[in-house]
Design a protein around this motif. Structure first.
Motif, PDB file in Angstrom:
ATOM      1  N   PHE A   1      -3.248   0.613   5.468  1.00  0.00           N
ATOM      2  CA  PHE A   1      -3.878  -0.559   4.880  1.00  0.00           C
ATOM      3  C   PHE A   1      -4.909  -0.188   3.817  1.00  0.00           C
ATOM      4  CE2 PHE A   1      -2.815  -2.734   9.036  1.00  0.00           C
ATOM      5  CZ  PHE A   1      -1.893  -3.606   8.474  1.00  0.00           C
ATOM      6  N   LEU A   2      -5.349   1.084   3.816  1.00  0.00           N
ATOM      7  CA  LEU A   2      -6.464   1.493   2.960  1.00  0.00           C
ATOM      8  C   LEU A   2      -6.068   2.469   1.867  1.00  0.00           C
ATOM      9  CD1 LEU A   2      -9.148   2.014   5.779  1.00  0.00           C
ATOM     10  CD2 LEU A   2      -8.747  -0.023   4.394  1.00  0.00           C
ATOM     11  N   PHE A   3      -4.791   2.664   1.628  1.00  0.00           N
ATOM     12  CA  PHE A   3      -4.383   3.720   0.708  1.00  0.00           C
ATOM     13  C   PHE A   3      -4.799   3.453  -0.737  1.00  0.00           C
ATOM     14  CE2 PHE A   3      -0.934   1.007  -0.658  1.00  0.00           C
ATOM     15  CZ  PHE A   3      -0.512   1.519  -1.885  1.00  0.00           C
ATOM     16  N   ARG A   4      -5.152   2.217  -1.072  1.00  0.00           N
ATOM     17  CA  ARG A   4      -5.597   1.909  -2.435  1.00  0.00           C
ATOM     18  C   ARG A   4      -7.118   2.017  -2.599  1.00  0.00           C
ATOM     19  NH1 ARG A   4      -2.421  -1.228  -5.902  1.00  0.00           N
ATOM     20  NH2 ARG A   4      -4.298  -2.383  -6.499  1.00  0.00           N
ATOM     21  N   GLN A   5      -7.849   2.290  -1.527  1.00  0.00           N
ATOM     22  CA  GLN A   5      -9.307   2.293  -1.572  1.00  0.00           C
ATOM     23  C   GLN A   5      -9.822   3.558  -2.261  1.00  0.00           C
ATOM     24  OE1 GLN A   5      -9.260  -1.044  -0.800  1.00  0.00           O
ATOM     25  NE2 GLN A   5     -11.314  -0.574  -0.047  1.00  0.00           N
TER      26      GLN A   5
ATOM     27  N   GLY B   1       5.693  -0.026  -2.373  1.00  0.00           N
ATOM     28  CA  GLY B   1       6.852   0.827  -2.589  1.00  0.00           C
ATOM     29  C   GLY B   1       6.438   2.276  -2.716  1.00  0.00           C
ATOM     30  N   PRO B   2       7.375   3.204  -2.585  1.00  0.00           N
ATOM     31  CA  PRO B   2       7.031   4.631  -2.624  1.00  0.00           C
ATOM     32  C   PRO B   2       6.409   5.063  -3.946  1.00  0.00           C
ATOM     33  CG  PRO B   2       9.410   4.318  -2.709  1.00  0.00           C
ATOM     34  CD  PRO B   2       8.817   2.991  -2.351  1.00  0.00           C
ATOM     35  N   GLU B   3       6.809   4.424  -5.038  1.00  0.00           N
ATOM     36  CA  GLU B   3       6.268   4.810  -6.346  1.00  0.00           C
ATOM     37  C   GLU B   3       4.759   4.602  -6.441  1.00  0.00           C
ATOM     38  OE1 GLU B   3      10.565   3.921  -6.649  1.00  0.00           O
ATOM     39  OE2 GLU B   3       8.850   2.788  -5.862  1.00  0.00           O
ATOM     40  N   ALA B   4       4.237   3.647  -5.682  1.00  0.00           N
ATOM     41  CA  ALA B   4       2.797   3.381  -5.708  1.00  0.00           C
ATOM     42  C   ALA B   4       1.988   4.567  -5.199  1.00  0.00           C
ATOM     43  CB  ALA B   4       2.481   2.141  -4.876  1.00  0.00           C
ATOM     44  N   MET B   5       2.612   5.439  -4.414  1.00  0.00           N
ATOM     45  CA  MET B   5       1.875   6.543  -3.826  1.00  0.00           C
ATOM     46  C   MET B   5       1.494   7.603  -4.848  1.00  0.00           C
ATOM     47  SD  MET B   5       1.412   5.451  -0.906  1.00  0.00           S
ATOM     48  CE  MET B   5       0.533   6.878  -0.289  1.00  0.00           C
ATOM     49  N   SER B   6       2.163   7.611  -5.999  1.00  0.00           N
ATOM     50  CA  SER B   6       1.805   8.600  -7.014  1.00  0.00           C
ATOM     51  C   SER B   6       0.361   8.411  -7.462  1.00  0.00           C
ATOM     52  CB  SER B   6       2.748   8.503  -8.216  1.00  0.00           C
ATOM     53  OG  SER B   6       2.591   7.266  -8.887  1.00  0.00           O
ATOM     54  N   PHE B   7      -0.088   7.175  -7.521  1.00  0.00           N
ATOM     55  CA  PHE B   7      -1.450   6.903  -7.986  1.00  0.00           C
ATOM     56  C   PHE B   7      -2.484   7.308  -6.933  1.00  0.00           C
ATOM     57  CE2 PHE B   7       1.396   3.779  -9.988  1.00  0.00           C
ATOM     58  CZ  PHE B   7       1.261   4.193 -11.310  1.00  0.00           C
ATOM     59  N   ALA B   8      -2.150   7.100  -5.658  1.00  0.00           N
ATOM     60  CA  ALA B   8      -3.060   7.534  -4.590  1.00  0.00           C
ATOM     61  C   ALA B   8      -3.188   9.051  -4.578  1.00  0.00           C
ATOM     62  CB  ALA B   8      -2.548   7.020  -3.244  1.00  0.00           C
ATOM     63  N   VAL B   9      -2.067   9.739  -4.730  1.00  0.00           N
ATOM     64  CA  VAL B   9      -2.085  11.196  -4.790  1.00  0.00           C
ATOM     65  C   VAL B   9      -2.921  11.671  -5.976  1.00  0.00           C
ATOM     66  CG1 VAL B   9      -0.637  13.232  -5.224  1.00  0.00           C
ATOM     67  CG2 VAL B   9       0.074  11.517  -3.541  1.00  0.00           C
ATOM     68  N   ASP B  10      -2.745  11.021  -7.117  1.00  0.00           N
ATOM     69  CA  ASP B  10      -3.506  11.404  -8.312  1.00  0.00           C
ATOM     70  C   ASP B  10      -5.009  11.266  -8.089  1.00  0.00           C
ATOM     71  OD1 ASP B  10      -1.226  12.008  -9.706  1.00  0.00           O
ATOM     72  OD2 ASP B  10      -1.168  10.122 -10.839  1.00  0.00           O
ATOM     73  N   LYS B  11      -5.435  10.245  -7.367  1.00  0.00           N
ATOM     74  CA  LYS B  11      -6.865  10.057  -7.115  1.00  0.00           C
ATOM     75  C   LYS B  11      -7.458  11.256  -6.372  1.00  0.00           C
ATOM     76  CE  LYS B  11      -6.784   4.983  -6.965  1.00  0.00           C
ATOM     77  NZ  LYS B  11      -6.930   3.777  -6.105  1.00  0.00           N
TER      78      LYS B  11
ATOM     79  N   ILE C   1      -2.216  10.734   3.173  1.00  0.00           N
ATOM     80  CA  ILE C   1      -2.328   9.313   2.831  1.00  0.00           C
ATOM     81  C   ILE C   1      -1.107   8.568   3.340  1.00  0.00           C
ATOM     82  CG2 ILE C   1      -2.764   7.669   0.987  1.00  0.00           C
ATOM     83  CD1 ILE C   1      -3.393  10.079  -0.840  1.00  0.00           C
ATOM     84  N   LYS C   2      -1.328   7.581   4.178  1.00  0.00           N
ATOM     85  CA  LYS C   2      -0.211   6.766   4.642  1.00  0.00           C
ATOM     86  C   LYS C   2       0.189   5.748   3.572  1.00  0.00           C
ATOM     87  CE  LYS C   2      -0.488   6.877   9.666  1.00  0.00           C
ATOM     88  NZ  LYS C   2      -0.320   6.025  10.866  1.00  0.00           N
ATOM     89  N   LYS C   3       1.485   5.620   3.373  1.00  0.00           N
ATOM     90  CA  LYS C   3       1.981   4.604   2.439  1.00  0.00           C
ATOM     91  C   LYS C   3       1.729   3.213   3.009  1.00  0.00           C
ATOM     92  CE  LYS C   3       6.304   3.337   2.220  1.00  0.00           C
ATOM     93  NZ  LYS C   3       6.145   1.857   2.374  1.00  0.00           N
TER      94      LYS C   3
ATOM     95  N   ILE D   1      -9.785   8.173   8.954  1.00  0.00           N
ATOM     96  CA  ILE D   1     -11.089   7.661   8.551  1.00  0.00           C
ATOM     97  C   ILE D   1     -10.897   6.292   7.899  1.00  0.00           C
ATOM     98  CG2 ILE D   1     -12.111   9.942   8.312  1.00  0.00           C
ATOM     99  CD1 ILE D   1     -11.722   9.693   5.272  1.00  0.00           C
ATOM    100  N   HIS D   2     -11.948   5.472   7.930  1.00  0.00           N
ATOM    101  CA  HIS D   2     -11.801   4.091   7.475  1.00  0.00           C
ATOM    102  C   HIS D   2     -12.793   3.686   6.398  1.00  0.00           C
ATOM    103  CE1 HIS D   2      -9.903   4.222  11.460  1.00  0.00           C
ATOM    104  NE2 HIS D   2      -9.087   3.314  10.972  1.00  0.00           N
ATOM    105  N   ILE D   3     -13.907   4.379   6.309  1.00  0.00           N
ATOM    106  CA  ILE D   3     -14.908   4.084   5.288  1.00  0.00           C
ATOM    107  C   ILE D   3     -15.354   5.413   4.676  1.00  0.00           C
ATOM    108  CG2 ILE D   3     -15.721   1.917   6.316  1.00  0.00           C
ATOM    109  CD1 ILE D   3     -18.065   3.454   7.522  1.00  0.00           C
TER     110      ILE D   3
END
Length: 269
Positions: free
Chosen positions: A114-118, A141-151, A134-136, A93-95
Motif C-alpha cells: 500500500f505504501l510503495f509510492r511513498q 501494474g508491474p511497470e510502475a515499480m521501475s519508478f519505486a526502484v529508481d527512488k 518493495i512490494k508491488k 516499515i510503515h513511516i
C-alpha cells in the motif's frame, strides 16, 4: 549491482532464496522455534534463507486487531534470531521514522504494498544502506515499480528488490499476473510473496481471509516464471496466529513444498 546480502548470490541461478517466518513477532520463543526449524530445512536443502517477522502491524482492518508486542521488544527478538542462527533478517516499515530504528536490528527493510509510492518512506529506507524490498501495490501494474526502484537507487542505494503480491480483483480477492515477474526482473531481483497473494481482503468480519490450499500452485508458477526468491509466511499452527493466519503455510508443510520447488527449479534452469 545486486550485492545485497552475503548469502544471496543472484549470479548463481542454481537456486532460489527463501524469505519466511511468522507474519508478526508474537514472542521470543515462537520466533526462535520457527527460525530454528526453517534453518534446519534450508541448510539441508541448500536454500539461502532470510527470517521475516513484522515488528508491528500498522495496516489492520479493525482497531482491536493485533498490532504487536512493542516495537523495540519485537526488534530485539529479530536481532537475536539473526545472531543465534547467523542468518539475515527482514521486517516491514510503515513511516520514515521506522527506517532508522529498524535498521539497527535487521538486515533488510520491506516496504508494504500500500505504501510503495511513498517517496519519503523509500528514501528513508534507502538512506539506511540496508536492502530495500518493495512490494508491488495491489492497485498497480508491474511497470510502475521501475519508478519505486529508481527512488531507492537515486538515493544512493543499489540494494533494492521487488516483491510481487498479487493484484486487486473485485472487492475481496487478488490474482497474480505472472507476466509481471519477467517485466519487473528487468528493474531488480523479484520475489514472489506466495502467501499474501492468496489473501481475501475486506471481509465483512474485518478479518482477512485466504486460500492456503493454493500455496503450492502459486509457488510453482513463480519459480517456473523466473522468480529469484519466494516469500512464505509460516506458523506451527496458523489457526492461532495473531495475524494473517488464514493464508499462512503450516510449518510442517514447508519442507515437502521446498523439495517440490527445487525440482521445478532444476527443470527450468
Amino acid at each position: 549491482m545486486f550485492n545485497a546480502l552475503p548469502n544471496i548470490n543472484f549470479k548463481d541461478s542454481k537456486n532460489f532464496f527463501l524469505i519466511a517466518g511468522p507474519c508478526a513477532i508474537e514472542g521470543e520463543q515462537m520466533a526462535m522455534d520457527i527460525a530454528g526449524k526453517i534453518v534446519e530445512i534450508t541448510n539441508e536443502l541448500e536454500i539461502p534463507y532470510i527470517f521475516k517477522g513484522s515488528f508491528k502491524k500498522a495496516n489492520r482492518s479493525r482497531l482491536d486487531s493485533f498490532t504487536g508486542i512493542g516495537d523495540e521488544k519485537a526488534l530485539s527478538i529479530l536481532k537475536k534470531v539473526g545472531e543465534t542462527y547467523n542468518i539475515p533478517t527482514i521486517t516491514d516499515i510503515h513511516i520514515p521514522e521506522d527506517a532508522a530504528l529498524a535498521a539497527k536490528y535487521v538486515d533488510a527493510l520491506q516496504i508494504p504494498a500500500f505504501l510503495f509510492r511513498q517517496t519519503d518512506l523509500l528514501v528513508a529506507a534507502a538512506n539506511t544502506g540496508k536492502v530495500v524490498s518493495i512490494k508491488k501495490g495491489q492497485f498497480a501494474g508491474p511497470e510502475a515499480m521501475s519508478f519505486a526502484v529508481d527512488k531507492v537507487r537515486e538515493s544512493g542505494n543499489d540494494n533494492v528488490w521487488i516483491t510481487e503480491r498479487g493484484t486487486t480483483f473485485g472487492y475481496q480477492d487478488l490474482v497474480v499476473d505472472f507476466r509481471s515477474i519477467p517485466v519487473m526482473k528487468s528493474y531488480a531481483p523479484v520475489i514472489m510473496d506466495v502467501t499474501h497473494s492468496l489473501q481475501q481482503p475486506n471481509q465483512t468480519s474485518g478479518v482477512t481471509g485466504g486460500k492456503p490450499e493454493l500455496i503450492s500452485t502459486i509457488a510453482k508458477a513463480a519459480i517456473a516464471t523466473g522468480a529469484d526468491g519466494l516469500f512464505i509466511e509460516t506458523h506451527p499452527d496458523p489457526s492461532v496466529a495473531k495475524s494473517d493466519g488464514a493464508n499462512m503455510l503450516q510449518l510442517d508443510g514447508l519442507k515437502p513444498l521446498l523439495e517440490q520447488l527445487l525440482r521445478v527449479r532444476q527443470a527450468v534452469i
